[in-house]
Design a protein around this motif. Structure first.
Motif, PDB file in Angstrom:
ATOM      1  N   ALA A 162     101.746  56.706 -12.225  1.00 51.12           N
ATOM      2  CA  ALA A 162     100.965  55.766 -13.038  1.00 51.12           C
ATOM      3  C   ALA A 162      99.529  56.264 -13.201  1.00 51.12           C
ATOM      4  N   GLU A 163      98.966  56.819 -12.148  1.00 49.05           N
ATOM      5  CA  GLU A 163      97.602  57.360 -12.242  1.00 49.05           C
ATOM      6  C   GLU A 163      97.540  58.508 -13.236  1.00 49.05           C
ATOM      7  N   ARG A 164      98.532  59.354 -13.198  1.00 46.28           N
ATOM      8  CA  ARG A 164      98.551  60.491 -14.132  1.00 46.28           C
ATOM      9  C   ARG A 164      98.834  60.024 -15.560  1.00 46.28           C
ATOM     10  N   LEU A 165      99.654  59.011 -15.686  1.00 48.77           N
ATOM     11  CA  LEU A 165      99.905  58.442 -17.008  1.00 48.77           C
ATOM     12  C   LEU A 165      98.638  57.810 -17.570  1.00 48.77           C
ATOM     13  N   LEU A 166      97.875  57.162 -16.716  1.00 51.78           N
ATOM     14  CA  LEU A 166      96.610  56.577 -17.148  1.00 51.78           C
ATOM     15  C   LEU A 166      95.674  57.655 -17.698  1.00 51.78           C
ATOM     16  N   ASP A 167      95.622  58.789 -17.035  1.00 51.75           N
ATOM     17  CA  ASP A 167      94.781  59.889 -17.521  1.00 51.75           C
ATOM     18  C   ASP A 167      95.221  60.345 -18.915  1.00 51.75           C
ATOM     19  N   ILE A 168      96.528  60.354 -19.141  1.00 52.42           N
ATOM     20  CA  ILE A 168      97.030  60.749 -20.466  1.00 52.42           C
ATOM     21  C   ILE A 168      96.627  59.731 -21.525  1.00 52.42           C
TER      22      ILE A 168
ATOM     23  N   MET B 252      92.923  50.253 -22.686  1.00 52.89           N
ATOM     24  CA  MET B 252      93.519  49.599 -21.520  1.00 52.89           C
ATOM     25  C   MET B 252      93.053  48.148 -21.465  1.00 52.89           C
ATOM     26  N   THR B 253      93.973  47.231 -21.164  1.00 51.00           N
ATOM     27  CA  THR B 253      93.640  45.801 -21.136  1.00 51.00           C
ATOM     28  C   THR B 253      93.612  45.221 -19.728  1.00 51.00           C
ATOM     29  N   GLN B 254      94.187  45.931 -18.767  1.00 50.26           N
ATOM     30  CA  GLN B 254      94.178  45.478 -17.377  1.00 50.26           C
ATOM     31  C   GLN B 254      93.822  46.655 -16.477  1.00 50.26           C
ATOM     32  N   GLU B 255      93.162  46.362 -15.377  1.00 49.02           N
ATOM     33  CA  GLU B 255      92.906  47.403 -14.393  1.00 49.02           C
ATOM     34  C   GLU B 255      94.226  47.811 -13.744  1.00 49.02           C
ATOM     35  N   MET B 256      94.453  49.112 -13.642  1.00 49.92           N
ATOM     36  CA  MET B 256      95.695  49.588 -13.047  1.00 49.92           C
ATOM     37  C   MET B 256      95.534  49.697 -11.529  1.00 49.92           C
ATOM     38  N   GLU B 257      96.392  48.989 -10.801  1.00 48.74           N
ATOM     39  CA  GLU B 257      96.328  49.029  -9.343  1.00 48.74           C
ATOM     40  C   GLU B 257      97.628  49.511  -8.710  1.00 48.74           C
ATOM     41  N   THR B 258      98.730  49.410  -9.424  1.00 48.76           N
ATOM     42  CA  THR B 258      99.998  49.891  -8.861  1.00 48.76           C
ATOM     43  C   THR B 258     100.684  50.785  -9.895  1.00 48.76           C
ATOM     44  N   ASN B 259     101.888  50.439 -10.294  1.00 47.34           N
ATOM     45  CA  ASN B 259     102.649  51.302 -11.206  1.00 47.34           C
ATOM     46  C   ASN B 259     102.859  50.672 -12.576  1.00 47.34           C
ATOM     47  N   GLN B 260     102.039  49.669 -12.916  1.00 48.31           N
ATOM     48  CA  GLN B 260     102.131  49.029 -14.227  1.00 48.31           C
ATOM     49  C   GLN B 260     100.842  49.266 -15.007  1.00 48.31           C
ATOM     50  N   LEU B 261     100.990  49.595 -16.280  1.00 48.09           N
ATOM     51  CA  LEU B 261      99.843  49.834 -17.142  1.00 48.09           C
ATOM     52  C   LEU B 261      99.959  48.960 -18.391  1.00 48.09           C
TER      53      LEU B 261
ATOM     54  N   GLU C 154     107.048  64.758 -13.860  1.00 41.55           N
ATOM     55  CA  GLU C 154     105.967  65.374 -14.632  1.00 41.55           C
ATOM     56  C   GLU C 154     106.443  65.697 -16.042  1.00 41.55           C
ATOM     57  N   GLU C 155     107.725  66.042 -16.167  1.00 40.72           N
ATOM     58  CA  GLU C 155     108.296  66.337 -17.483  1.00 40.72           C
ATOM     59  C   GLU C 155     108.274  65.087 -18.369  1.00 40.72           C
ATOM     60  N   ASP C 156     108.537  63.923 -17.757  1.00 40.13           N
ATOM     61  CA  ASP C 156     108.465  62.668 -18.507  1.00 40.13           C
ATOM     62  C   ASP C 156     107.063  62.464 -19.068  1.00 40.13           C
ATOM     63  N   LEU C 157     106.067  62.719 -18.240  1.00 40.85           N
ATOM     64  CA  LEU C 157     104.680  62.516 -18.665  1.00 40.85           C
ATOM     65  C   LEU C 157     104.287  63.509 -19.759  1.00 40.85           C
ATOM     66  N   CYS C 158     104.703  64.751 -19.599  1.00 41.54           N
ATOM     67  CA  CYS C 158     104.374  65.762 -20.607  1.00 41.54           C
ATOM     68  C   CYS C 158     105.025  65.443 -21.951  1.00 41.54           C
ATOM     69  N   ALA C 159     106.248  64.948 -21.904  1.00 43.87           N
ATOM     70  CA  ALA C 159     106.942  64.598 -23.146  1.00 43.87           C
ATOM     71  C   ALA C 159     106.245  63.443 -23.847  1.00 43.87           C
ATOM     72  N   LEU C 160     105.805  62.457 -23.074  1.00 41.70           N
ATOM     73  CA  LEU C 160     105.089  61.334 -23.675  1.00 41.70           C
ATOM     74  C   LEU C 160     103.756  61.795 -24.259  1.00 41.70           C
TER      75      LEU C 160
END
Length: 341
Positions: A263-269, A278-287, A325-331
């Protein structure tokens, strides 16, 4: 198809699957009188303390409904947030099964506080009104935010003098503990939680949750509530077997840490694109974020996801224990194509 729609969509961890297959040998007594259930209960007691009493059930809605039946009666009320799972996403099952009044309070970030709860602490023992008896919180919340240990203690400290109970929906308890770097016991019974819906399905298990009671008076009739709620599995060994590897060697924590990291790496993307807010602060695995509607429609051509607020084009993404990581790169590649970058 890979997606970020929900951690419910993720697969089953291989160690969990192996445990289920291993349980599928020979015959075994039904309804929990089997060695796998004994071992699972032992593991849960190791995690939450010897005074805890675990009851294996099928699913999260069942766990919440059974737990709340142990906490309230039909003339009571349950205080929660307006976004609470028991109020929004469970088709009224907890209210139907308990007969109690569910009071939904506005709560920024999906979190209750003593100040939010306090105005609802009235009409005790007045037969014209539902008498407050339980407070429901979810860990993590529907917004992915978390209650700290001190915040849980503050709520428990407020309501316990009123002879009320604190019920925690721990569907994503593992993700909260991973973020806070604390044990599940520290965040539950040690913080004043009276009864817990303990979830693993979102974190690598196939099916099955547990209701864990921390007070003897709540344990007294839980077996009956579980049966009447159609949550007593005849072949319980297949549910129970999963808890053994899940709790051994901190598999639950490893899985949750991975989901949070993804989730942290997805947030960076997502932050690379000025069109995404972003509409909410990310604290766990939901964005939670918004993007232009036309971009969202293009994204839907490749990914399945849920709109949190369709009128605002607010989208929820959730990472899982098996997000790669492949999921994140594809997105990231898809977003670059959408936004022409």
């Amino acid at each position: 198809m890979r997606s970020f729609a929900s951690d419910n969509n993720s697969g089953v961890h291989p160690l969990i699957m192996d445990a289920i297959i291993s349980a599928n040998s020979n015959h075994a007594p039904g309804y929990g009188s089997d060695p796998w259930t004994d071992a699972a209960v032992h593991k849960l007691k190791e995690v939450f303390g010897e005074k805890s009493e675990p009851f294996i059930v099928f699913n999260g809605t069942g766990a919440n409904s059974v737990a709340l039946q142990a906490a309230v009666r039909s003339f009571n009320s349950i205080i929660c947030t307006q976004t609470a799972h028991i109020y929004v996403d469970e088709c009224g099952a907890p209210a139907r099964m308990t007969g109690a009044t569910v009071i939904a309070a506005p709560a920024p970030g999906g979190k209750l506080t003593p100040d939010i709860i306090r105005p609802y602490l009235q009409h005790f023992d007045v037969c014209h009104h539902a008498s407050p008896k339980a407070v429901y919180i979810s860990q993590a919340t529907e917004f992915g935010t978390i209650y700290t240990v001190d915040e849980v203690k503050a709520i428990a400290g407020l309501i316990h003098p009123y002879n009320m109970y604190l019920h925690m929906d721990g569907a994503r308890l593992a993700n909260a503990c991973a973020r806070l770097d604390c044990s599940m016991r520290q965040l539950t019974v040690d913080a004043g939680v009276d009864i817990l819906s303990f979830g693993g399905t979102k974190n690598g298990m196939m099916a099955g949750e547990a209701v864990v009671a921390f007070r003897p008076e709540m344990t007294a009739h839980l077996a009956y509530f579980r049966k009447q709620s159609a949550q007593l599995a005849s072949k319980m060994r297949y549910l129970s077997a999963q808890f053994i590897p899940y709790l051994e060697h901190d598999l639950w924590l490893h899985n949750a840490r991975h989901a949070n990291l993804m989730a942290e790496r997805l947030l960076d993307i997502l932050r690379q694109f000025p069109q995404i807010r972003m509409t909410q602060e990310m604290e766990t695995n939901q964005l939670f974020f918004t993007m232009p509607p036309e971009a969202a429609k293009k994204l839907e051509e490749k990914y399945f996801f849920y709109y949190w607020n369709e009128s605002a084009c607010e989208i929820r993404f959730v990472t899982s224990w098996d997000t790669t990581e492949e999921d994140l790169c594809a997105l990231e590649k898809t977003l670059m194509e959408i936004f022409g970058e």
